[in-house]
Scaffold this motif. Structure first.
Motif, PDB file in Angstrom:
ATOM      1  N   TYR A  47       0.830  -1.202   0.000  1.00 52.65           N
ATOM      2  CA  TYR A  47       0.000   0.000   0.000  1.00 52.65           C
ATOM      3  C   TYR A  47       0.865   1.254   0.000  1.00 52.65           C
ATOM      4  O   TYR A  47       1.865   1.339   0.721  1.00 52.65           O
ATOM      5  N   VAL A  48       0.486   2.210  -0.829  1.00 48.44           N
ATOM      6  CA  VAL A  48       1.141   3.516  -0.825  1.00 48.44           C
ATOM      7  C   VAL A  48       0.073   4.580  -1.074  1.00 48.44           C
ATOM      8  O   VAL A  48      -0.861   4.372  -1.858  1.00 48.44           O
ATOM      9  N   SER A  49       0.182   5.703  -0.367  1.00 48.94           N
ATOM     10  CA  SER A  49      -0.768   6.797  -0.570  1.00 48.94           C
ATOM     11  C   SER A  49      -0.018   8.064  -0.950  1.00 48.94           C
ATOM     12  O   SER A  49       1.082   8.325  -0.451  1.00 48.94           O
ATOM     13  N   ILE A  50      -0.616   8.834  -1.852  1.00 53.40           N
ATOM     14  CA  ILE A  50      -0.085  10.128  -2.245  1.00 53.40           C
ATOM     15  C   ILE A  50      -1.262  11.098  -2.327  1.00 53.40           C
ATOM     16  O   ILE A  50      -2.380  10.693  -2.635  1.00 53.40           O
ATOM     17  N   ASP A  51      -1.021  12.369  -2.003  1.00 51.14           N
ATOM     18  CA  ASP A  51      -2.155  13.297  -2.009  1.00 51.14           C
ATOM     19  C   ASP A  51      -2.471  13.820  -3.401  1.00 51.14           C
ATOM     20  O   ASP A  51      -3.631  14.088  -3.729  1.00 51.14           O
ATOM     21  N   PHE A  52      -1.446  13.971  -4.250  1.00 47.86           N
ATOM     22  CA  PHE A  52      -1.661  14.503  -5.597  1.00 47.86           C
ATOM     23  C   PHE A  52      -0.441  14.183  -6.446  1.00 47.86           C
ATOM     24  O   PHE A  52       0.674  14.066  -5.940  1.00 47.86           O
ATOM     25  N   THR A  53      -0.637  14.011  -7.738  1.00 50.50           N
ATOM     26  CA  THR A  53       0.485  13.767  -8.645  1.00 50.50           C
ATOM     27  C   THR A  53       0.222  14.407 -10.000  1.00 50.50           C
ATOM     28  O   THR A  53      -0.914  14.421 -10.478  1.00 50.50           O
ATOM     29  N   LEU A  54       1.278  14.935 -10.595  1.00 55.54           N
ATOM     30  CA  LEU A  54       1.195  15.460 -11.959  1.00 55.54           C
ATOM     31  C   LEU A  54       1.467  14.356 -12.980  1.00 55.54           C
ATOM     32  O   LEU A  54       1.387  14.582 -14.182  1.00 55.54           O
ATOM     33  N   GLU A  55       1.787  13.156 -12.482  1.00 59.89           N
ATOM     34  CA  GLU A  55       2.088  12.011 -13.349  1.00 59.89           C
ATOM     35  C   GLU A  55       0.963  10.988 -13.322  1.00 59.89           C
ATOM     36  O   GLU A  55       1.198   9.784 -13.409  1.00 59.89           O
ATOM     37  N   ILE A  56      -0.270  11.456 -13.224  1.00 63.70           N
ATOM     38  CA  ILE A  56      -1.412  10.560 -13.111  1.00 63.70           C
ATOM     39  C   ILE A  56      -1.511   9.616 -14.309  1.00 63.70           C
ATOM     40  O   ILE A  56      -1.960   8.472 -14.178  1.00 63.70           O
ATOM     41  N   HIS A  57      -1.076  10.077 -15.494  1.00 64.32           N
ATOM     42  CA  HIS A  57      -1.152   9.227 -16.688  1.00 64.32           C
ATOM     43  C   HIS A  57      -0.315   7.966 -16.533  1.00 64.32           C
ATOM     44  O   HIS A  57      -0.692   6.901 -17.014  1.00 64.32           O
ATOM     45  N   ASN A  58       0.830   8.081 -15.841  1.00 63.05           N
ATOM     46  CA  ASN A  58       1.672   6.901 -15.614  1.00 63.05           C
ATOM     47  C   ASN A  58       0.983   5.914 -14.670  1.00 63.05           C
ATOM     48  O   ASN A  58       1.053   4.691 -14.856  1.00 63.05           O
ATOM     49  N   TYR A  59       0.318   6.438 -13.660  1.00 62.58           N
ATOM     50  CA  TYR A  59      -0.386   5.584 -12.699  1.00 62.58           C
ATOM     51  C   TYR A  59      -1.577   4.885 -13.357  1.00 62.58           C
ATOM     52  O   TYR A  59      -1.842   3.705 -13.092  1.00 62.58           O
ATOM     53  N   ILE A  60      -2.292   5.617 -14.195  1.00 59.98           N
ATOM     54  CA  ILE A  60      -3.429   5.017 -14.906  1.00 59.98           C
ATOM     55  C   ILE A  60      -2.939   3.889 -15.813  1.00 59.98           C
ATOM     56  O   ILE A  60      -3.536   2.809 -15.865  1.00 59.98           O
ATOM     57  N   LYS A  61      -1.853   4.135 -16.522  1.00 57.46           N
ATOM     58  CA  LYS A  61      -1.300   3.129 -17.445  1.00 57.46           C
ATOM     59  C   LYS A  61      -0.880   1.869 -16.694  1.00 57.46           C
ATOM     60  O   LYS A  61      -1.080   0.747 -17.177  1.00 57.46           O
ATOM     61  N   ALA A  62      -0.322   2.045 -15.504  1.00 54.96           N
ATOM     62  CA  ALA A  62       0.181   0.904 -14.738  1.00 54.96           C
ATOM     63  C   ALA A  62      -0.932   0.101 -14.067  1.00 54.96           C
ATOM     64  O   ALA A  62      -0.759  -1.091 -13.785  1.00 54.96           O
ATOM     65  N   ALA A  63      -2.068   0.711 -13.822  1.00 48.56           N
ATOM     66  CA  ALA A  63      -3.131   0.077 -13.043  1.00 48.56           C
ATOM     67  C   ALA A  63      -3.816  -1.070 -13.783  1.00 48.56           C
ATOM     68  O   ALA A  63      -4.084  -0.986 -14.984  1.00 48.56           O
ATOM     69  N   SER A  64      -4.119  -2.127 -13.039  1.00 45.96           N
ATOM     70  CA  SER A  64      -4.911  -3.240 -13.567  1.00 45.96           C
ATOM     71  C   SER A  64      -6.393  -2.929 -13.434  1.00 45.96           C
ATOM     72  O   SER A  64      -7.220  -3.388 -14.227  1.00 45.96           O
ATOM     73  N   MET A  65      -6.709  -2.138 -12.406  1.00 40.80           N
ATOM     74  CA  MET A  65      -8.093  -1.763 -12.143  1.00 40.80           C
ATOM     75  C   MET A  65      -8.104  -0.438 -11.398  1.00 40.80           C
ATOM     76  O   MET A  65      -7.141  -0.116 -10.700  1.00 40.80           O
ATOM     77  N   ILE A  66      -9.204   0.321 -11.554  1.00 43.60           N
ATOM     78  CA  ILE A  66      -9.257   1.663 -10.976  1.00 43.60           C
ATOM     79  C   ILE A  66     -10.604   1.913 -10.313  1.00 43.60           C
ATOM     80  O   ILE A  66     -11.657   1.552 -10.850  1.00 43.60           O
ATOM     81  N   VAL A  67     -10.562   2.532  -9.139  1.00 43.54           N
ATOM     82  CA  VAL A  67     -11.748   3.054  -8.466  1.00 43.54           C
ATOM     83  C   VAL A  67     -11.670   4.567  -8.577  1.00 43.54           C
ATOM     84  O   VAL A  67     -10.657   5.166  -8.212  1.00 43.54           O
ATOM     85  N   SER A  68     -12.726   5.198  -9.076  1.00 39.36           N
ATOM     86  CA  SER A  68     -12.636   6.624  -9.379  1.00 39.36           C
ATOM     87  C   SER A  68     -13.970   7.328  -9.234  1.00 39.36           C
ATOM     88  O   SER A  68     -15.037   6.713  -9.336  1.00 39.36           O
ATOM     89  N   ARG A  69     -13.903   8.636  -8.971  1.00 37.83           N
ATOM     90  CA  ARG A  69     -15.063   9.482  -9.160  1.00 37.83           C
ATOM     91  C   ARG A  69     -15.380   9.480 -10.653  1.00 37.83           C
ATOM     92  O   ARG A  69     -14.613   8.943 -11.452  1.00 37.83           O
ATOM     93  N   ALA A  70     -16.466  10.138 -11.043  1.00 32.02           N
ATOM     94  CA  ALA A  70     -16.898  10.077 -12.442  1.00 32.02           C
ATOM     95  C   ALA A  70     -16.911  11.439 -13.108  1.00 32.02           C
ATOM     96  O   ALA A  70     -17.832  11.768 -13.858  1.00 32.02           O
ATOM     97  N   GLY A  71     -15.875  12.238 -12.825  1.00 29.94           N
ATOM     98  CA  GLY A  71     -15.701  13.464 -13.588  1.00 29.94           C
ATOM     99  C   GLY A  71     -15.479  13.094 -15.043  1.00 29.94           C
ATOM    100  O   GLY A  71     -14.852  12.067 -15.353  1.00 29.94           O
ATOM    101  N   ALA A  72     -15.980  13.898 -15.961  1.00 31.90           N
ATOM    102  CA  ALA A  72     -15.967  13.528 -17.384  1.00 31.90           C
ATOM    103  C   ALA A  72     -14.561  13.282 -17.930  1.00 31.90           C
ATOM    104  O   ALA A  72     -14.348  12.328 -18.681  1.00 31.90           O
ATOM    105  N   THR A  73     -13.609  14.138 -17.554  1.00 34.21           N
ATOM    106  CA  THR A  73     -12.248  13.957 -18.069  1.00 34.21           C
ATOM    107  C   THR A  73     -11.686  12.606 -17.663  1.00 34.21           C
ATOM    108  O   THR A  73     -11.120  11.875 -18.485  1.00 34.21           O
TER     109      THR A  73
END
Length: 371
Positions: free
Chosen positions: A231-257
């Motif tokens: 487990y690792v937690s971060i408050d914010f990242t400008l590299e979110i695209h890298n995290y999305i690419k690495a993820a097998s699955m995602i839990v997210s709010r549903a903002g359109a972007t």
């Protein structure tokens, strides 16, 4: 020609603007960003050295306290006047607005100066600001095909996405957090401002989640310091695209972007949309759209509990989703439309000016003959 981008408050009103910058640079001599220097837009736009940031004052509509809105009729005109002066100073030819309260005085000022405006709506339904600014716009671009096209100036093109999303580096995430390659990554994010209710629910099932996944938790400012294996937690990242690419699955709010970014990479997603208690219900509509197309699963906030979240995460992980096909020409199509509107407006103004000059010259000549 000179272009002004505007939009702010949350990442959803900023990132689509940023996504277009590289294409827009090829068509416009100068690009300005009209936002608030204390807002998220200043941080996100700062890395783009070719874009000049202009600090704009605005007033925000409050859903929670209607009494706070009583000052809007008095403050908004002053904000419009300041935007008028800045638009004239920068010699702006066209304004592209992504919505959010910061864009309202800019759009109204542009309209008063006869500067064409193009609005972009990210959600299934128009937000408060875009309902107003659309009245002053030459074109209103929608992201969802289901958005009601109320007038002829509405056009469905889609959501512009950052090229960095498709060129993301998943390996950097594995390396940075020392993640075993045989461990699936569960990425949990509560939107650009974070979500306390999602965070607190995740903490209750963290031990169970970490048995199956390596959990990367983007908490926002409401996160707590938890130390646990996998487990690792971060408050914010400008590299979110890298995290999305690495993820097998995602839990997210549903903002359109976020919805379109996750769909474009065909990620397995469990959406927990912001409830109507805290919003106009736009995230609920967004989440339902992607669920109904079999692109994602949805857990509504009123049904959120430790047991329901754990169950839905497990169900989503084995979920057989439909394949989403993102149109990679969207950024180019939007850029072309912005340029066309700016060029047409410039030609029209030039035509009017030439006609006026001819009439003035003719009038002057007739006066000389008469004398």
């Amino acid at each position: 020609m000179n272009l002004a981008l505007t939009g702010g408050g949350t990442a959803g009103h900023i990132i689509p603007n940023i996504s277009l910058i590289n294409d827009l640079k090829k068509e416009f001599k100068n690009i300005y960003y009209y936002g608030n220097s204390n807002g998220m837009e200043f941080t996100l736009v700062k890395p783009y050295k070719s874009v000049v940031f202009r600090n704009i004052e605005a007033v925000k509509f409050s859903r929670k306290s209607l009494s706070k809105n009583l000052s809007i009729p008095f403050k908004l005109p002053l904000c419009i006047i300041k935007s008028l002066k800045q638009l004239k100073k920068d010699n702006i030819d066209i304004v592209f607005s992504k919505g959010g309260y910061i864009s309202l005085p800019v759009v109204i000022a542009a309209f008063l100066l006869n500067i064409p405006v193009i609005c972009h709506e990210s959600d299934c339904t128009l937000g408060i600001t875009n309902k107003i600014t659309s009245l002053f716009a030459k074109k209103v671009i929608t992201s969802f095909p289901c958005t009601k096209l109320k007038r002829q100036n509405y056009v469905n093109i889609g959501m512009p996405l950052r090229s960095s999303l498709f060129n993301a580096n998943a390996e950097s995430v594995y390396s940075k957090h020392k993640i075993p390659k045989n461990k699936p990554i569960l990425l949990i994010m509560g939107g650009s401002l974070g979500s306390e209710i999602i965070n607190n629910t995740v903490y209750q099932i963290l031990e169970q989640l970490c048995k199956t996944f390596f959990v990367i938790h983007i908490t926002g400012k409401s996160g707590k310091n938890y130390s646990m294996k996998n487990y690792v937690s971060i408050d914010f990242t400008l590299e979110i695209h890298n995290y999305i690419k690495a993820a097998s699955m995602i839990v997210s709010r549903a903002g359109a972007t976020s919805c379109f970014e996750l769909a474009a990479l065909n990620k397995k997603v469990l959406y927990i949309p912001l409830s109507k208690k805290a919003s106009r219900g736009d995230q609920i509509d967004n989440a339902k759209y992607f669920r109904n197309q079999n692109y994602a699963r949805v857990l509504f906030e009123e049904n959120l509990s430790a047991s329901s979240l754990l169950r839905e995460i497990n169900n989503t992980y084995i979920f057989q989703k439909a394949t989403y096909y993102y149109d990679t020409s969207i950024n180019n199509k939007i850029t072309s439309l912005i340029k066309k509107c700016a060029t047409d407006s410039f030609k029209e103004k030039k035509k009017v000016y030439s006609s006026y000059s001819s009439k003035s010259a003719s009038s002057s000549s007739n006066s000389m003959i008469s004398s």
